[in-house]
Enzyme design. Structure first.
Site, mmCIF file in Angstrom:
data_model
loop_
_atom_site.group_PDB
_atom_site.id
_atom_site.type_symbol
_atom_site.label_atom_id
_atom_site.label_comp_id
_atom_site.label_asym_id
_atom_site.label_seq_id
_atom_site.Cartn_x
_atom_site.Cartn_y
_atom_site.Cartn_z
ATOM 1 N N ARG A 196 -11.070 -29.049 -5.857
ATOM 2 C CA ARG A 196 -10.117 -30.166 -6.288
ATOM 3 C C ARG A 196 -8.563 -29.745 -6.551
ATOM 4 O O ARG A 196 -7.935 -30.621 -7.154
ATOM 5 C CB ARG A 196 -10.482 -31.081 -7.169
ATOM 6 C CG ARG A 196 -11.914 -31.806 -6.998
ATOM 7 C CD ARG A 196 -11.632 -32.855 -6.038
ATOM 8 N NE ARG A 196 -12.903 -33.276 -5.604
ATOM 9 C CZ ARG A 196 -13.406 -33.205 -4.481
ATOM 10 N NH1 ARG A 196 -12.874 -32.609 -3.410
ATOM 11 N NH2 ARG A 196 -14.732 -33.835 -4.206
ATOM 12 N N THR B 51 -17.223 -27.056 9.100
ATOM 13 C CA THR B 51 -18.115 -25.988 9.085
ATOM 14 C C THR B 51 -19.365 -26.643 8.032
ATOM 15 O O THR B 51 -20.324 -25.867 8.047
ATOM 16 C CB THR B 51 -17.779 -24.781 8.662
ATOM 17 O OG1 THR B 51 -17.405 -24.908 7.160
ATOM 18 C CG2 THR B 51 -16.679 -24.101 9.463
ATOM 19 N N HIS C 59 -13.336 -38.017 4.030
ATOM 20 C CA HIS C 59 -12.523 -37.138 4.553
ATOM 21 C C HIS C 59 -12.201 -37.431 5.872
ATOM 22 O O HIS C 59 -11.097 -37.554 6.237
ATOM 23 C CB HIS C 59 -13.164 -35.702 4.679
ATOM 24 C CG HIS C 59 -12.846 -34.727 3.633
ATOM 25 N ND1 HIS C 59 -11.939 -33.691 3.556
ATOM 26 C CD2 HIS C 59 -13.551 -34.913 2.343
ATOM 27 C CE1 HIS C 59 -12.114 -33.136 2.356
ATOM 28 N NE2 HIS C 59 -12.739 -33.956 1.546
ATOM 29 N N GLY D 25 -8.884 -23.715 -6.203
ATOM 30 C CA GLY D 25 -10.291 -23.878 -6.901
ATOM 31 C C GLY D 25 -10.629 -25.307 -6.351
ATOM 32 O O GLY D 25 -9.862 -26.057 -5.502
ATOM 33 N N GLY E 167 -6.384 -29.668 -4.013
ATOM 34 C CA GLY E 167 -5.672 -30.136 -2.941
ATOM 35 C C GLY E 167 -5.633 -29.391 -1.730
ATOM 36 O O GLY E 167 -4.632 -29.770 -0.999
ATOM 37 N N LYS E 168 -6.603 -28.422 -1.368
ATOM 38 C CA LYS E 168 -6.561 -27.441 -0.326
ATOM 39 C C LYS E 168 -6.761 -28.193 0.861
ATOM 40 O O LYS E 168 -5.724 -28.188 2.070
ATOM 41 C CB LYS E 168 -7.627 -26.537 -0.409
ATOM 42 C CG LYS E 168 -7.711 -25.686 -1.549
ATOM 43 C CD LYS E 168 -8.854 -24.763 -1.664
ATOM 44 C CE LYS E 168 -10.003 -25.424 -1.606
ATOM 45 N NZ LYS E 168 -10.488 -26.087 -2.692
#
Length: 176
Positions: free
Chosen positions: A12, A35, A50, A10, A14-15
């Site tokens: 947020r 992307t 990021h 989902g 932590g992916k």
């Protein structure tokens, strides 16, 4: 040797951070393939955060659609993310609303591009969202996109050597 890893979960969950940590554990100089299309200033700021978090050891590539343009043989590459990548095929900024591709046409094009891209001998770490885990949207366009992304996630997972589900920052291995 080619390896495909899918990290899903989902918003947020932590992916992205997990994908980055995994890439750094596999390479001193990984590649980050973004992307996203920058839609507005808020999103531009998210991207900047990021990029700052990743640091200088990363090679950053921005590619909204045609990942296979980039030669990444022998590299460890994080592709972030399938959701935004699908958006770029589902909605064309160059076309009028009535000219937008069907779900089937967009899915076919994305699958073909995935296959071209992953022919390379590299370690691919794909990040995606489980947007279909919530309720059913009242919006036809959102339901169509949820279908598209869900089917693409299944396609990537079927080709993946490993699939990891992120739950509240905790990785749960579900394949491999």
């Amino acid at each position: 040797m080619k390896r495909i890893i899918l990290i899903t979960g989902g918003q947020r969950s932590g992916k992205s951070q997990y994908a980055e940590q995994l890439a750094l554990s596999l390479s001193d100089a990984p590649t980050y393939l973004a992307t996203a299309h920058i839609w507005d200033e808020e999103f531009r700021q998210r991207v900047a955060v990021h990029q700052q978090r990743r640091g200088r050891q990363w090679t950053n590539i921005e590619e909204e659609k045609y990942l296979s343009r980039h030669r990444l043989t022998g590299k460890v590459v994080v592709i972030d993310c399938i959701t935004l990548w699908c958006t770029n095929f589902f909605f064309s900024r160059e076309k009028a609303e009535w000219e937008q591709p069907s779900v089937d046409d967009a899915l076919s094009e994305i699958k073909a591009e995935f296959d071209r891209f992953t022919r390379q001998e590299a370690t691919f770490i794909f990040v995606t969202n489980e947007i279909g885990s919530g309720g059913v949207s009242g919006s036809l366009i959102q339901r169509r996109f949820t279908d598209l992304e869900g089917w693409m996630n299944q396609y990537v997972a079927s080709h993946a050597d490993e699939v990891i589900l992120m739950v509240s920052g905790i990785p749960v291995k579900i394949k491999g």
